[in-house]
Design a protein around this motif. Structure first.
Motif, PDB file in Angstrom:
ATOM      1  N   UNK A  27      39.876  47.301  41.416  1.00  0.00           N
ATOM      2  CA  UNK A  27      39.162  47.353  40.090  1.00  0.00           C
ATOM      3  C   UNK A  27      38.301  46.268  39.806  1.00  0.00           C
ATOM      4  N   UNK A  28      37.118  46.413  39.475  1.00  0.00           N
ATOM      5  CA  UNK A  28      36.098  45.237  39.155  1.00  0.00           C
ATOM      6  C   UNK A  28      36.278  44.767  37.663  1.00  0.00           C
ATOM      7  N   UNK A  29      37.184  43.956  37.237  1.00  0.00           N
ATOM      8  CA  UNK A  29      37.407  43.421  36.073  1.00  0.00           C
ATOM      9  C   UNK A  29      37.817  41.852  36.052  1.00  0.00           C
ATOM     10  N   UNK A  30      38.024  41.447  34.857  1.00  0.00           N
ATOM     11  CA  UNK A  30      38.346  40.058  34.814  1.00  0.00           C
ATOM     12  C   UNK A  30      39.565  39.575  35.691  1.00  0.00           C
ATOM     13  N   UNK A  31      40.483  40.529  35.723  1.00  0.00           N
ATOM     14  CA  UNK A  31      41.791  40.089  36.708  1.00  0.00           C
ATOM     15  C   UNK A  31      41.327  39.976  38.261  1.00  0.00           C
ATOM     16  N   UNK A  32      40.558  40.721  38.740  1.00  0.00           N
ATOM     17  CA  UNK A  32      39.745  40.504  40.026  1.00  0.00           C
ATOM     18  C   UNK A  32      39.114  39.090  40.037  1.00  0.00           C
ATOM     19  N   UNK A  33      38.256  38.875  39.211  1.00  0.00           N
ATOM     20  CA  UNK A  33      37.505  37.796  39.039  1.00  0.00           C
ATOM     21  C   UNK A  33      38.341  36.471  39.009  1.00  0.00           C
ATOM     22  N   UNK A  34      39.359  36.367  37.962  1.00  0.00           N
ATOM     23  CA  UNK A  34      40.098  35.502  37.986  1.00  0.00           C
ATOM     24  C   UNK A  34      41.126  35.108  39.370  1.00  0.00           C
ATOM     25  N   UNK A  35      41.310  36.063  39.982  1.00  0.00           N
ATOM     26  CA  UNK A  35      42.140  36.066  41.414  1.00  0.00           C
ATOM     27  C   UNK A  35      41.158  35.597  42.115  1.00  0.00           C
ATOM     28  N   UNK A  36      39.876  36.066  42.286  1.00  0.00           N
ATOM     29  CA  UNK A  36      38.895  35.278  43.359  1.00  0.00           C
ATOM     30  C   UNK A  36      38.825  33.814  42.950  1.00  0.00           C
ATOM     31  N   UNK A  37      38.339  33.581  41.731  1.00  0.00           N
ATOM     32  CA  UNK A  37      38.132  32.229  41.390  1.00  0.00           C
ATOM     33  C   UNK A  37      39.411  31.173  41.904  1.00  0.00           C
ATOM     34  N   UNK A  38      40.703  31.695  41.692  1.00  0.00           N
ATOM     35  CA  UNK A  38      41.894  31.047  41.907  1.00  0.00           C
ATOM     36  C   UNK A  38      41.917  30.700  43.577  1.00  0.00           C
TER      37      UNK A  38
END
Length: 434
Positions: A350-361
Motif C-alpha cells: 500500500x502506497x501510504x505514509x507507513x510505506x514511506x516511513x519504512x523506506x526512510x528508516x
C-alpha cells in the motif's frame, strides 16, 4: 498466545516489521578470454574439466585449483612444453593470459569470479562475437543476468584482434581492432551501471604511446569514461607453468580491488597496495612520466625501494568531478545496488505514509552504517546524506501512477591523492640553557 497448561515462562516470537538493507556484492569480476579446447577426458578426480559448451558460458570459479582443474591448465602446460610447431605454440600461448589473470586474482586476495571462455584460440574474436548473445548465454551479453559481477576484464583482448600466426614471430596486435572490442566492454559496463571495466593497453608501449592510446578510448567527458579504468604497465609473473612471462595486469588488479574491499571497504581507493605474485614491471616509470599519465586517467604501477610493486593510481577515465575517482564510482554503484536489491519487498505494498516511513528508516539506517564505517563525509549523518520519502515528493500524480519516490543524496569520501607538506626552517633562535 494460547494458555499453557503447566506453570512457567513462555516466549512468543513476533516479526518486528523492521526492513533492513544488506550490502550488495562488490568484489566479483568476470574474465573473458581464450581457453584451451576441452579434451573431453574425465579424470578420476572430480569435478572434471568443462566441455567446450560449458566453457563458452559464464562459470563461477571459487579458487585457482578449481580453475586449473576445470579448464585443463596442467594439460595446457604439458602440451605447450611438448609443442614444436610455431602455429601450435602460438595457439596454446594465447590461452595463458586468461589463466594468468585468474591466478593473479586469487593470489591478490580475490574470493570468486566468473569466467567466459572462447574455445577457438587460433582465431580472432570479432566485436559482435565478444558482445555475445543473451539467449545463448555467450560473451558479454551472458553477464547481464549475473548482477553480482562488478568488474569486467578481457585479458586476451589484444590477442583477439588477429588470427594466430604460423610464423615464428607473434602477430602484432591491431590497435584499431582492439579499440573496437574495448568499446563493446565499455558499452556493457555503462548499460549495467554496477560494474567497471579494467582495461589493459596494448603490449610493449612506451609511456608516451600509452598516453596517445588513452586518447583513442571513450572521451573523458562521456558517461562511459566513468566506468573505465586503465592500468599500465604490463607485469612479469612467475607463470602458472613455472615459465616467466609478461602479461596484462587486469587480473592482479581485480584481486587488489577485492582485497581492499574485504580489508577496508569499497569506499577505500584500491591504491597504495602491493601486487602479489608479480616479479617486476615491464616498464619502470619516472615521476614525470607518471604525472603525464595520471592526467590522462591512466593508473600506473610503480616500484618503490623497500616497498615492492605498488598500485599507484585510483582514477577512472572521467574528468567529471563526481566520477574522477574509481572508489567513488564503485561506492555509488554499491549503494544503488544494495538499496535496489533489498527493497523489492516494497513492490505492490500500500502506497501510504507507513510505506514511506519504512523506506526512510531502512535507507537511513543503511547509510548511517556506511557513514560510521567512513564511507561518507561529514561530522554527523545529517551532513553525510539525506533521504526524502514523504508527501513532498510523493504527490497525487505519482500515487495515481503507482510510483513511490525516494530521493537519496550522499557525500562520498574522496582519496587524498596528493599529500602536501610545508617545511619551514626556523633560524636565528637562541638555544635555552638551564
Amino acid at each position: 498466545m494460547p494458555n499453557p497448561n503447566p506453570p512457567g515462562v513462555f516466549v512468543q516470537e513476533l516479526p518486528g516489521g523492521v526492513r533492513t538493507i544488506t550490502g550488495a556484492s562488490t568484489s566479483v569480476p568476470a574474465f573473458l578470454g581464450y581457453t584451451k579446447p576441452s579434451a573431453h577426458d574425465t579424470p578420476d578426480a572430480a569435478p572434471g574439466p568443462f566441455t567446450d559448451a560449458e566453457r563458452a558460458v559464464p562459470q563461477r570459479i571459487g579458487s585457482w585449483r578449481e580453475f586449473a582443474a576445470r579448464y585443463s591448465t596442467e594439460g595446457l602446460a604439458k602440451e605447450l612444453a611438448d609443442a614444436t610447431d610455431p602455429a601450435t605454440i602460438h595457439t596454446l600461448q594465447r590461452c595463458l593470459p586468461l589463466a594468468e589473470a585468474v591466478h593473479g586474482f586469487f593470489a591478490n586476495g580475490g574470493g570468486s569470479c566468473y569466467v567466459v571462455g572462447f574455445t577457438s584460440p587460433q582465431s580472432a574474436v570479432s566485436p559482435e562475437y565478444l558482445r555475445g548473445n543473451a539467449d545463448a548465454r555467450t560473451g558479454l551479453a551472458a553477464l547481464e543476468s549475473i548482477p553480482e559481477v562488478t568488474m569486467v576484464a578481457v585479458p586476451s583482448l589484444w590477442d583477439m584482434t588477429a588470427d594466430a600466426s604460423a610464423e615464428k614471430e607473434v602477430p602484432t596486435p591491431d590497435h584499431a581492432a582492439g579499440v573496437s572490442r574495448t568499446a563493446e566492454v565499455l558499452k556493457h559496463c555503462t548499460e549495467q551501471r554496477n560494474r567497471l571495466a579494467i582495461l589493459d593497453p596494448p603490449p610493449g608501449l612506451t609511456p608516451a604511446q600509452v598516453a596517445a592510446f588513452a586518447d583513442t578510448l571513450a572521451s573523458p567527458d562521456t558517461d562511459e569514461a566513468a566506468f573505465t579504468t586503465l592500468y599500465y604497465p604490463w607485469i612479469t609473473v612467475p607463470g602458472v607453468d613455472a615459465v616467466e612471462r609478461t602479461v596484462p595486469p587486469c587480473g592482479h588488479i581485480a584481486g587488489v580491488w577485492a582485497r581492499t574491499d574485504a580489508e577496508r571497504g569499497v569506499f577505500k581507493a584500491p591504491a597504495n597496495q602491493n601486487l602479489r605474485a608479480t616479479l617486476r614491471l615491464a616498464t619502470v616509470l619516472t615521476d614525470d612520466e607518471h604525472g603525464k599519465l595520471n592526467e590522462k586517467g591512466v593508473n600506473c604501477l610503480r616500484a618503490f625501494p623497500e616497498r615492492g610493486l605498488l598500485v599507484w593510481g585510483a582514477r577512472t577515465r572521467s574528468t567529471s568531478r563526481d566520477w574522477r575517482y574509481l572508489n567513488v564510482r564503485r561506492l555509488v554503484s554499491y549503494l544503488s545496488d544494495s538499496v535496489r536489491q533489498s527493497t523489492t519487498w516494497a513492490v505492490f505494498e500500500p502506497n501510504d505514509e507507513r510505506l514511506w516511513a519504512t523506506l526512510r528508516h531502512s535507507v537511513s539506517s543503511f547509510l548511517t552504517d556506511q557513514w560510521r564505517q567512513g564511507a561518507l563525509l561529514g561530522r554527523t549523518p545529517d551532513e553525510a546524506f539525506y533521504v526524502i520519502c514523504d508527501g513532498t515528493n510523493n504527490t497525487s500524480e505519482t500515487l495515481d501512477d503507482g510510483k513511490v519516490v525516494c530521493d537519496i543524496g550522499v557525500a562520498p569520501v574522496r582519496p587524498a591523492e596528493f599529500v602536501h607538506f610545508t617545511v619551514t626552517q626556523l633560524a636565528g633562535r637562541s638555544g635555552s640553557t638551564t
